[in-house]
Design a protein around this motif. Structure first.
Motif, PDB file in Angstrom:
ATOM      1  N   ALA A  51       0.855  -1.179   0.000  1.00  0.00           N
ATOM      2  CA  ALA A  51       0.000   0.000   0.000  1.00  0.00           C
ATOM      3  C   ALA A  51       0.893   1.232   0.000  1.00  0.00           C
ATOM      4  N   ALA A  52       0.307   2.367  -0.376  1.00  0.00           N
ATOM      5  CA  ALA A  52       1.054   3.619  -0.409  1.00  0.00           C
ATOM      6  C   ALA A  52       0.149   4.746   0.044  1.00  0.00           C
ATOM      7  N   ALA A  53       0.746   5.724   0.745  1.00  0.00           N
ATOM      8  CA  ALA A  53       0.000   6.899   1.205  1.00  0.00           C
ATOM      9  C   ALA A  53       0.966   8.062   1.347  1.00  0.00           C
ATOM     10  N   TYR A  54       0.422   9.266   1.408  1.00  0.00           N
ATOM     11  CA  TYR A  54       1.253  10.466   1.436  1.00  0.00           C
ATOM     12  C   TYR A  54       1.787  10.751   2.833  1.00  0.00           C
ATOM     13  N   TYR A  55       3.017  11.305   2.854  1.00  0.00           N
ATOM     14  CA  TYR A  55       3.494  11.921   4.079  1.00  0.00           C
ATOM     15  C   TYR A  55       3.364  13.432   3.908  1.00  0.00           C
ATOM     16  N   PRO A  56       3.267  14.244   4.948  1.00  0.00           N
ATOM     17  CA  PRO A  56       3.445  13.870   6.358  1.00  0.00           C
ATOM     18  C   PRO A  56       2.204  13.320   7.040  1.00  0.00           C
ATOM     19  N   GLU A  57       1.091  13.196   6.314  1.00  0.00           N
ATOM     20  CA  GLU A  57      -0.143  12.744   6.963  1.00  0.00           C
ATOM     21  C   GLU A  57       0.009  11.384   7.620  1.00  0.00           C
ATOM     22  N   THR A  58       0.869  10.515   7.060  1.00  0.00           N
ATOM     23  CA  THR A  58       1.016   9.169   7.623  1.00  0.00           C
ATOM     24  C   THR A  58       2.291   9.010   8.460  1.00  0.00           C
ATOM     25  N   ASN A  59       3.010  10.113   8.727  1.00  0.00           N
ATOM     26  CA  ASN A  59       4.171  10.011   9.613  1.00  0.00           C
ATOM     27  C   ASN A  59       3.774   9.591  11.020  1.00  0.00           C
ATOM     28  N   VAL A  60       2.522   9.806  11.356  1.00  0.00           N
ATOM     29  CA  VAL A  60       2.022   9.370  12.657  1.00  0.00           C
ATOM     30  C   VAL A  60       2.146   7.852  12.813  1.00  0.00           C
ATOM     31  N   LEU A  61       2.228   7.133  11.696  1.00  0.00           N
ATOM     32  CA  LEU A  61       2.314   5.667  11.733  1.00  0.00           C
ATOM     33  C   LEU A  61       3.740   5.165  11.947  1.00  0.00           C
ATOM     34  N   MET A  62       4.728   6.057  11.828  1.00  0.00           N
ATOM     35  CA  MET A  62       6.132   5.673  11.949  1.00  0.00           C
ATOM     36  C   MET A  62       6.573   5.730  13.410  1.00  0.00           C
ATOM     37  N   SER A  63       7.436   4.796  13.791  1.00  0.00           N
ATOM     38  CA  SER A  63       7.975   4.771  15.148  1.00  0.00           C
ATOM     39  C   SER A  63       9.364   5.377  15.175  1.00  0.00           C
ATOM     40  N   ALA A  64       9.646   6.172  16.186  1.00  0.00           N
ATOM     41  CA  ALA A  64      10.985   6.754  16.353  1.00  0.00           C
ATOM     42  C   ALA A  64      12.024   5.703  16.691  1.00  0.00           C
ATOM     43  N   ASP A  65      11.572   4.487  17.028  1.00  0.00           N
ATOM     44  CA  ASP A  65      12.502   3.404  17.351  1.00  0.00           C
ATOM     45  C   ASP A  65      12.687   2.423  16.201  1.00  0.00           C
ATOM     46  N   ASP A  66      11.966   2.645  15.112  1.00  0.00           N
ATOM     47  CA  ASP A  66      12.069   1.777  13.937  1.00  0.00           C
ATOM     48  C   ASP A  66      13.037   2.448  12.961  1.00  0.00           C
ATOM     49  N   LEU A  67      14.290   1.977  12.954  1.00  0.00           N
ATOM     50  CA  LEU A  67      15.365   2.696  12.265  1.00  0.00           C
ATOM     51  C   LEU A  67      16.143   1.777  11.347  1.00  0.00           C
ATOM     52  N   ALA A  68      16.669   2.354  10.277  1.00  0.00           N
ATOM     53  CA  ALA A  68      17.514   1.598   9.355  1.00  0.00           C
ATOM     54  C   ALA A  68      18.805   1.185  10.058  1.00  0.00           C
ATOM     55  N   LYS A  69      19.189  -0.061   9.856  1.00  0.00           N
ATOM     56  CA  LYS A  69      20.399  -0.571  10.493  1.00  0.00           C
ATOM     57  C   LYS A  69      21.636   0.113   9.907  1.00  0.00           C
ATOM     58  N   GLY A  70      22.441   0.678  10.768  1.00  0.00           N
ATOM     59  CA  GLY A  70      23.687   1.291  10.326  1.00  0.00           C
ATOM     60  C   GLY A  70      23.599   2.773  10.053  1.00  0.00           C
ATOM     61  N   SER A  71      22.427   3.263   9.625  1.00  0.00           N
ATOM     62  CA  SER A  71      22.308   4.686   9.285  1.00  0.00           C
ATOM     63  C   SER A  71      21.391   5.453  10.221  1.00  0.00           C
ATOM     64  N   ASN A  72      20.553   4.746  10.975  1.00  0.00           N
ATOM     65  CA  ASN A  72      19.637   5.378  11.932  1.00  0.00           C
ATOM     66  C   ASN A  72      18.555   6.209  11.261  1.00  0.00           C
ATOM     67  N   THR A  73      18.308   5.969   9.989  1.00  0.00           N
ATOM     68  CA  THR A  73      17.236   6.666   9.288  1.00  0.00           C
ATOM     69  C   THR A  73      15.878   6.105   9.705  1.00  0.00           C
ATOM     70  N   PRO A  74      14.920   6.949  10.080  1.00  0.00           N
ATOM     71  CA  PRO A  74      13.590   6.441  10.410  1.00  0.00           C
ATOM     72  C   PRO A  74      12.978   5.674   9.245  1.00  0.00           C
ATOM     73  N   VAL A  75      12.378   4.541   9.549  1.00  0.00           N
ATOM     74  CA  VAL A  75      11.797   3.676   8.520  1.00  0.00           C
ATOM     75  C   VAL A  75      10.454   4.245   8.071  1.00  0.00           C
ATOM     76  N   ALA A  76      10.384   4.582   6.783  1.00  0.00           N
ATOM     77  CA  ALA A  76       9.149   5.098   6.195  1.00  0.00           C
ATOM     78  C   ALA A  76       8.655   4.218   5.059  1.00  0.00           C
ATOM     79  N   LYS A  77       9.381   3.132   4.778  1.00  0.00           N
ATOM     80  CA  LYS A  77       9.005   2.184   3.728  1.00  0.00           C
ATOM     81  C   LYS A  77       9.032   0.782   4.363  1.00  0.00           C
ATOM     82  N   GLY A  78       7.983   0.015   4.120  1.00  0.00           N
ATOM     83  CA  GLY A  78       7.929  -1.322   4.694  1.00  0.00           C
ATOM     84  C   GLY A  78       7.338  -1.333   6.086  1.00  0.00           C
ATOM     85  N   ILE A  79       6.354  -0.453   6.325  1.00  0.00           N
ATOM     86  CA  ILE A  79       5.659  -0.404   7.614  1.00  0.00           C
ATOM     87  C   ILE A  79       4.486  -1.383   7.564  1.00  0.00           C
TER      88      ILE A  79
END
Length: 752
Positions: free
Chosen positions: A716-744
């Motif tokens: 599925a796909a949806a626009y940000y920032p409206e769906t940033n509420v669905l992202m966790s600050a603890d769900d991060l890319a390994k090695g880079s610490n980028t917040p995960v916004a794909k594959g939620i």
């Protein structure tokens, strides 16, 4: 009025031209529009404040060297509308919080500093000197400088960014998160490790010389539209193009170039020869499989597929990689990618036939948990065939904001190398802190704890751009002071600390004139070219300061006696700043002289691209052995990717249209494959809540309309920032610490 129609199969053309001028005329009027558009991305003009796509050399530039979304960005900034002080007197901070992001941006330019005093409910005008003393008072009152955070957006010029990080380090902290932390940090992490530079190794000319171009996790028709013109050139030169994306995007299906007659009356150019509709999170498995097939093809026909001479002379780790990749679980690859083996084999044959391959990517790759491993897997494939350091070949991350790469070159980084700090200290007689600071994700975590006392943002829209929206807003409101340097209002200004400042600044289009005369700034594009940018519009207000002026003005109050730093001189003459940059920043040696002796710019050196020299731990390009990872889901669950609409750049929303995807009048939609809708017992047009699931916690985005759309199955796909509420600050890319916004992982709950 909300209207959903079939997605388009062509990009640009006459509709893009009409849209560009519609935005321009509405915001600027016809005369101002012509004056601005003809100066955008031109020699002696200003650099587009939107994406970081490079400009062609002056011999190949068109008179209209801009795209539809660049035109929107400029019209948004150069609008004739102003936000008067009466607006703030009439609207409480609670009123501002109720105004939608889109409507905030439409109000116009801010023209004077505004202060929300402790206990007050209205912003009020304040003089510049008093504003700087408010900031200095708060910062000096902290127990430690590390209780403050200094954020930077990617639109900040090189000069302002360099002075900003200098001020922050003179103050005593490395808390310098930036938007790169949330976007392309995974690219920099991966590329630095395996080729010795976090920057892409492809120029515009090299892209046009490629025999094969693979565009992965990127929608250039919306996010970097000028890229389509150069893909068209490569196509005319004989290149094959492959798109790898969960969604079919019209820019890579068919491009109608508005700078050519065929873009107005012809059929356009079909760009992608193959579209791989990959399942979200399957890119690493795809390139692992391509590497496997290339090695198998080399075994079958030795000396015809793999560049053994390059591997022996310039790489390390090949034997381990080859051994690791000898066996492949094809069932897992097909599950991970959603592709058939036949599709992947056809894709691989394109690599075998090509003697020069470029692989481009953007946030569709960098914002995954396994983003770093995925990008190193891409580099593995390039290294196998020697596709780096030669014409028409190399890794090409396509960055977003217009100077996000330049900001990093200037030292906007929470963990800048000690060698940079050593040069900075020597140049200015300061003692920079050496302990690494907070990145964007760590800042969100500190905000959650309530331990950030001062938050200072040089541009951007931190409250809207980051994950865990409610958490970030609570954290910002608990700060003693929040400060935002901005051209226009956005959501972050309404999420105020106990005291809050809005410091208005000149935009990229505004003429910048100091006592020393007219001033220009510089930017670095995503392919490493540096060039001048000179605004030509009368500023919205006489007292408006540039970002350089704001930083220097604050520094003279905050750190007046630290080191030997001529802040007042820097504020008047930006060439003095560039001279210092040339002595501190890698690649910028003799900065001012090179800038003036060339044609308003120059290309930065890149050892891997220019000489096949790799500044890694062993002075070789490094193969990586990565375990196959992917994102399985349970029944009733989908994988979500957040993305931009066509009327948007990052969190800036220009309108409520996504013309290419057929969505009009709304942003609260979620795109789902019709077969998945059937399986879930849902129907097109139904209103649902999107519920994300991570580590046993749920987050909810309320009231989204389902749109039946040809996405990859299970996605599925949806626009940000409206769906940033669905992202966790603890769900991060390994090695880079980028917040995960794909594959939620999400489920869709119908509203009763």
């Amino acid at each position: 009025m909300v209207d959903i129609e079939q997605p388009k199969k062509k990009a640009a053309g006459v509709p893009a031209v009409l849209s560009s001028f519609k935005f321009g005329f509405r915001e600027m009027g016809p005369v101002r529009t012509g004056k601005v558009f003809l100066k955008m991305n031109q020699d002696g003009g200003f650099d587009c404040p939107s994406c970081a796509w490079p400009d062609p050399d002056h011999k190949r530039k068109h008179a209209a060297e801009f795209c539809e979304n660049g035109a929107k960005a400029v019209a948004w900034e150069a609008t004739r509308k102003r936000v008067p002080r009466s607006f703030f007197a009439e609207h409480t901070i609670a009123d501002l919080q109720r105004i939608p992001e889109y409507e905030l941006g439409k109000l116009g330019r801010i023209t004077e500093p505004m202060l929300l005093r402790a206990g007050a409910d209205h912003y009020e005008p304040i003089g510049w000197d008093e504003a700087f003393h408010v900031v200095a008072r708060h910062l000096r009152g902290l127990d430690t400088p590390d209780d403050a955070v200094f954020y930077t957006s990617g639109r900040t010029s090189n000069e302002a960014a360099f002075l900003y990080q200098l001020m922050v380090r003179a103050y005593g902290t490395n808390n310098l998160p930036d938007c790169s932390n949330m976007c392309h940090e995974s690219s920099g992490t991966a590329l630095t490790r395996v080729i010795g530079s976090g920057k892409g190794a492809v120029t515009l000319e090299m892209l046009e010389q490629a025999e094969l171009i693979v565009v992965v996790g990127q929608n250039p028709g919306t996010n970097a539209p000028r890229m389509l013109s150069h893909l068209e050139i490569a196509k005319r030169n004989g290149a094959g193009i492959v798109s790898v994306n969960p969604l079919p995007e019209p820019g890579l299906i068919n491009f109608k170039n508005p700078q050519r007659a065929s873009g107005w009356i012809g059929k356009g150019t079909a760009l992608a020869d193959q579209h791989l509709q990959i399942r979200i999170g399957g890119d690493q498995a795809l390139f692992l499989a391509v590497g496997h097939l290339l090695l198998e093809a080399e075994k079958a026909a030795p000396g015809t597929v793999v560049d053994k001479a390059f591997i022996e002379q310039h790489t390390s780790g090949f034997e381990l990689y080859a051994k690791h990749n000898a066996e492949l679980d094809w069932a897992a690859v097909e599950l991970a990618t959603g592709l058939t083996r036949a599709e992947i084999e056809e894709f691989t044959q394109r690599f075998i036939k090509s003697k020069a391959t470029v692989i481009c990517w953007a946030m569709g790759l960098t914002q995954h948990r396994e983003a770093v491993a995925t990008i190193t897997e891409i580099v593995n494939v390039l290294l196998l065939q020697g596709n780096i350091g030669k014409p028409g070949a190399g890794p090409c991350p396509v960055r977003g904001h217009s100077n996000v790469q330049g900001d990093r070159s200037m030292g906007i980084w929470e963990k800048v190398p000690d060698a940079f700090l050593d040069r900075l200290d020597t140049e200015f007689a300061i003692t920079s802190p050496r302990e690494h600071g907070l990145d964007a994700a760590a800042t969100v975590q500190r905000l959650r704890e309530g331990s950030v006392r001062v938050f200072f943002a040089m541009g951007g829209n931190f409250a809207a751009a980051t994950p865990d929206t409610a958490v970030v807003e609570r954290g910002l409101r608990s700060c003693d002071l929040t400060v935002h340097v901005s051209t226009k209002l956005n959501r972050s200004h309404t999420v105020a600390g106990r005291e809050a400042l809005i410091l208005p600044t000149l935009g990229r289009t505004d003429h910048d004139h100091t006592a020393a005369g007219p001033q220009s700034v510089t930017v670095e594009d995503s392919q490493g070219a540096v060039h001048l940018s000179t605004g030509n519009l009368i500023p919205p207000a006489a007292g408006l300061k540039s970002e350089v002026g704001i930083v220097c003005g604050l520094a003279t109050v905050l750190v007046p006696d630290v080191g030997e730093i001529p802040w007042a001189d820097f504020a008047e003459d930006y060439s003095l700043v560039r001279q210092r940059i040339g002595r501190v920043c890698d690649g910028y040696e003799d900065f001012e002289d090179r800038l003036r002796s060339g044609e308003g710019g120059f290309l930065l050196a890149h050892a891997a691209r220019d000489r096949r020299e790799f500044r890694t731990s062993d002075a070789r390009a490094q193969f990586s052995a990565n375990e196959l990872t992917w994102l399985p889901t349970e029944s009733g669950r989908l994988l979500l990717q957040t993305m931009r609409s066509h009327d948007q750049f990052n969190t800036t929303i220009y309108g409520l249209e996504d013309r290419y995807r057929g969505v009009h009048g709304t942003r609260e939609v979620v795109f789902v494959n019709p077969l998945d809708l059937d399986d879930l017992g849902l129907v097109d047009g139904q209103v649902v809540d999107i519920v994300s699931e991570f580590n046993g916690e749920e987050r909810r985005a309320v009231g989204f309309r389902l749109v039946s759309y040809p996405t990859a199955r299970g996605c599925a796909a949806a626009y940000y920032p409206e769906t940033n509420v669905l992202m966790s600050a603890d769900d991060l890319a390994k090695g880079s610490n980028t917040p995960v916004a794909k594959g939620i992982t999400i489920r869709l709950e119908p509203q009763s």
